[in-house]
Motif scaffolding. Structure first.
Motif, short mmCIF file in Angstrom:
data_model
loop_
_atom_site.label_atom_id
_atom_site.label_comp_id
_atom_site.label_asym_id
_atom_site.label_seq_id
_atom_site.Cartn_x
_atom_site.Cartn_y
_atom_site.Cartn_z
N LEU A 22 -51.91 -29.72 42.37
CA LEU A 22 -52.20 -28.31 42.13
C LEU A 22 -51.99 -27.43 43.34
N THR A 26 -52.02 -23.09 42.64
CA THR A 26 -53.26 -22.34 42.54
C THR A 26 -53.38 -21.21 43.53
N ASP A 57 -59.07 -24.47 41.94
CA ASP A 57 -58.44 -23.19 41.62
C ASP A 57 -59.36 -22.09 42.13
N ASP A 76 -60.88 -23.85 37.55
CA ASP A 76 -60.25 -25.14 37.78
C ASP A 76 -59.37 -25.55 36.60
N LYS A 77 -58.18 -26.00 36.91
CA LYS A 77 -57.24 -26.45 35.88
C LYS A 77 -56.61 -27.77 36.31
#
Length: 367
Positions: A22, A26, A57, A76-77
């Motif tokens: 990520l 992000t 994130d 958050d992902k």
């Protein structure tokens, strides 16, 4: 025991893998928000302790549960699948505990001070109560809003919860039973934030219609409205003695972007404004009494700046630029010298107010 139980929910190997995937996704562009010369104003010259990121994130909300424990929520992902987290952080030891929340990202969090209870509101309209020493799931649900919930406030006696939403409604809940006691709707009242007046049955509410309302929660009716501001009001806080309210304003290029002080006893006009941010002021908090002789206010902004103000004179006493952090979405005062700041790009920043050589704001750690 609590740390051991909760950290099992997320292994270190999983965290490292997720963060690696990520990292490139992000970050929000900082050039859009940063003030020219921001890096030159950063007076945090000491080494900043870097812990593993608490979120993956943007962090949208942080509140102090106790003087050394906080709760935060973010966007958050994982692999483009929306996952939400509530995070309790013992920042003194650098220990992080995670609780997984279902569905969409967290918009706002609040807590009952000096207790193990906290509340989260998510983009999927859910409002939940959590207990740090309870089960891993929510201890209570508060369903009923039709759109995203953007405001939470807990009564001083910890018996009631007020929620506000983009569906133009306010609700009052019984915390123990989850029952909705009152519901009120006002056209165009897109709620942005709520705070409860200490020792009183009143809640302060900011809105996208540029209004600041005082609600009497006994029947959930508007008791007073302040004069309408020129810009959307994004946030509000009430002084510990219940005498003053401060609200934050959105804006761009220095227009708007101010914080405004209101006297809750003389509710006709504002007391003063605190001007100096160049982008939306997203958060404003009263600081507990400490070394400073005058009462202090702290603000954070989309311009990457945190500022400390003299409440009485309106003078900006010190500023700190968190360069590269992106918008600074939320502030929490842990005590008279310690602040937590939630950012879109660089997690949570631990800040200290130093009064050794004049008032100075320093970054101590981030996670």
């Amino acid at each position: 025991m609590l740390l051991a139980a909760l950290t099992e929910l997320l292994s270190a190997a999983c965290m490292c893998s997720i963060m690696g995937k990520l990292q490139s996704k992000t970050n929000y562009s900082t050039s859009k928000y940063r003030v020219d010369g921001c890096g030159e104003e950063n007076n945090s010259l000491k080494t900043v302790q870097q812990y593993s990121p608490a979120h993956m994130d943007a962090v949208t909300s942080v509140v102090a549960l106790t003087s050394d424990l906080c709760v935060s929520g973010g966007k958050d992902k994982v692999r483009n699948i929306a996952v939400s987290w509530a995070m309790a952080l013992e920042w003194i030891q650098g220990n992080v505990m995670f609780l997984e929340l279902p569905a969409a990202d967290i918009k706002v969090a609040t807590c009952i001070s000096d207790s193990n209870r906290f509340f989260s509101a998510s983009r999927d309209k859910t409002v939940m109560m959590w207990e740090l020493h309870g089960n891993s799931g929510p201890a209570q649900h508060f369903p009923g809003h039709d759109l995203v919930v953007t405001g939470l406030a807990v009564s001083p006696d910890s018996l009631h919860l007020c929620t506000g939403s983009r569906d133009n409604t306010m609700c009052k809940w019984d915390i123990e039973t989850g029952a909705c006691l009152h519901r009120a709707a006002i056209s165009r009242n897109l709620v942005t934030h709520l705070c409860w007046v200490p020792g009183e049955p009143y809640v302060i509410q900011t809105s996208e219609d540029k209004m600041i309302r005082i609600w009497d929660t006994r029947e959930l009716q508007v008791a007073h409205t302040f004069p309408t501001k020129q810009h959307i009001q994004t946030y509000c806080d009430v002084s510990p003695d219940g005498r003053y309210c401060i609200s934050a304003s959105n804006g761009f290029g220095g227009e708007g972007c101010e914080a405004t002080l209101w006297d809750l006893r003389q509710t006709r006009n504002r007391v003063r404004e605190y001007k100096g941010h160049f982008q939306t002021t997203a958060s404003c908090v009263f600081l507990p009494k400490g070394l400073a002789l005058a009462p202090l206010i702290a603000t954070s902004s989309y311009d990457c700046m945190v500022k400390i103000w003299n409440q009485d004179s309106g003078a900006c006493l010190t500023s700190l630029c968190l360069d590269g952090s992106g918008p600074l979405a939320s502030l929490a005062a842990c005590d008279s010298t310690t602040l937590l700041c939630a950012s879109f790009n660089s997690g949570i920043h631990l800040l200290r107010i130093n009064n050794m050589k004049g008032l100075e704001l320093q970054e101590v750690a981030k996670f």
